[in-house]
Design an enzyme around this catalytic site. Sequence first.
Site, short mmCIF file in Angstrom:
data_model
loop_
_atom_site.label_atom_id
_atom_site.label_comp_id
_atom_site.label_asym_id
_atom_site.label_seq_id
_atom_site.Cartn_x
_atom_site.Cartn_y
_atom_site.Cartn_z
N LYS A 69 28.52 24.46 -4.61
CA LYS A 69 27.19 23.82 -4.06
C LYS A 69 26.05 24.25 -4.47
CE LYS A 69 30.30 22.61 -0.13
NZ LYS A 69 30.34 22.50 1.35
N ALA A 133 28.70 28.44 3.09
CA ALA A 133 28.84 27.39 4.19
C ALA A 133 27.93 27.55 5.32
CB ALA A 133 30.18 27.86 4.77
P1 ATR Z 1 31.22 30.04 1.47
O1 ATR Z 1 30.53 29.00 0.41
O2 ATR Z 1 32.58 29.48 1.68
O3 ATR Z 1 30.30 30.35 2.36
P2 ATR Z 1 30.71 32.62 0.46
O4 ATR Z 1 29.28 32.29 0.00
O5 ATR Z 1 31.44 33.39 -0.51
O6 ATR Z 1 31.56 31.43 0.55
O7 ATR Z 1 30.59 33.43 1.74
C1 ATR Z 1 31.68 33.77 2.48
C2 ATR Z 1 31.36 34.17 3.78
O8 ATR Z 1 32.58 34.99 4.53
C3 ATR Z 1 30.49 35.53 3.67
O9 ATR Z 1 29.72 35.68 5.02
C4 ATR Z 1 31.75 36.96 3.84
O10 ATR Z 1 30.73 37.95 4.12
P3 ATR Z 1 30.34 38.88 3.00
O11 ATR Z 1 28.95 38.57 3.03
O12 ATR Z 1 30.51 40.28 4.09
O13 ATR Z 1 31.15 38.92 2.04
C5 ATR Z 1 32.43 36.00 4.97
N1 ATR Z 1 33.78 36.64 4.60
C6 ATR Z 1 34.72 36.73 3.76
N2 ATR Z 1 35.92 37.38 3.84
C7 ATR Z 1 35.54 38.02 5.25
C8 ATR Z 1 36.35 39.10 5.83
N3 ATR Z 1 37.69 39.16 5.74
N4 ATR Z 1 35.87 39.44 7.29
C9 ATR Z 1 34.58 38.93 7.46
N5 ATR Z 1 33.66 38.18 6.60
C10 ATR Z 1 34.43 37.59 5.45
#
Ligand code: ATR
Length: 279
Positions: A69, A133
Amino acid sequence: MKLRKNRYGVVGNPVSHSLSPDIHSEFAKQTKRALTYEKILCDADEFNSTLNLFFNSGGEGLNITVPYKGLAAEWVDSLAGHAQKTRVVNTVVKRENGFEGYNTDGIGLMRDLKNKGVRLKGERVLVLGAGGAATGIIPQIANESPELLRIANRTLEKAKILSSSMSSLFPEKDISALAIGQLHETFDVVINATSAGIDGKRLPIAQEVVKTAFCYDLFYSQNRSTLTPFCSWATKSGAEGISDGLGMLVEQAAEAFYLWTGDRPSGAEALKRLETKLS
Ligand code: ATR
């Protein structure tokens, strides 16, 4: 004579699980339009050439899903609405003077919440996550005038950056950031925009946070008899209501369909059919 069908599609990686072809074919039936809608898988270094090829060979419009995106915002000639600030694009519209990037996720979320009788005006709203997202939906949430909006993320720094850019976009709104582990207050609406559920991970949140809340998960379960990990946890924690994001998926698609064709299909009708098909 063979009828020429307009070509649409979704670009992502992975994309094989996408329900968008089913949804758009339902919209096509509703509006009596002839179209095709394909799933297009590509690597990041093929993203630009994939879009060029699609449109050069007669494509009319594209949806963009994870993880592209942000790349889509770079590819388009101009950005519309909140996408101008967030640079998160899920819909590419072909215009006479070039390609325009939109984000219909926020609108899709608002319509689905409304369909479920959930209003954000005057409410205490928590968004979990600070990635693409979350960035895509927050402007629409702020527009609804909640009493306050908190953005909680595992990595506090990312939540702070997002919160400060959203505060400059909406200076009169009460928006702030915190780390997920620091959450102690209660909320009226909690929206999970993290990708934690994809690998079945549970978020480190105290149950009190969701006890009085309607909990909405941007992710959805294709097996309609299984709750997403977040919805399942929220139910066990005593949440007042839950929903996964299937309705939002349908409503963001309805908005994209409208941008492409000028016809507004019924999201509610398409969701009913999709639920039946998946169950
Ligand atoms: P998307 O486009 O789906 O939002 P992204 O930009 O990679 O994907 O963001 C993923 C989000 O999920 C982030 O806020 C991430 O937290 P971090 O910024 O700390 O990485 C969060 N996230 C992913 N796995 C997680 C987990 N196991 N526990 C808490 N937050 C998680």
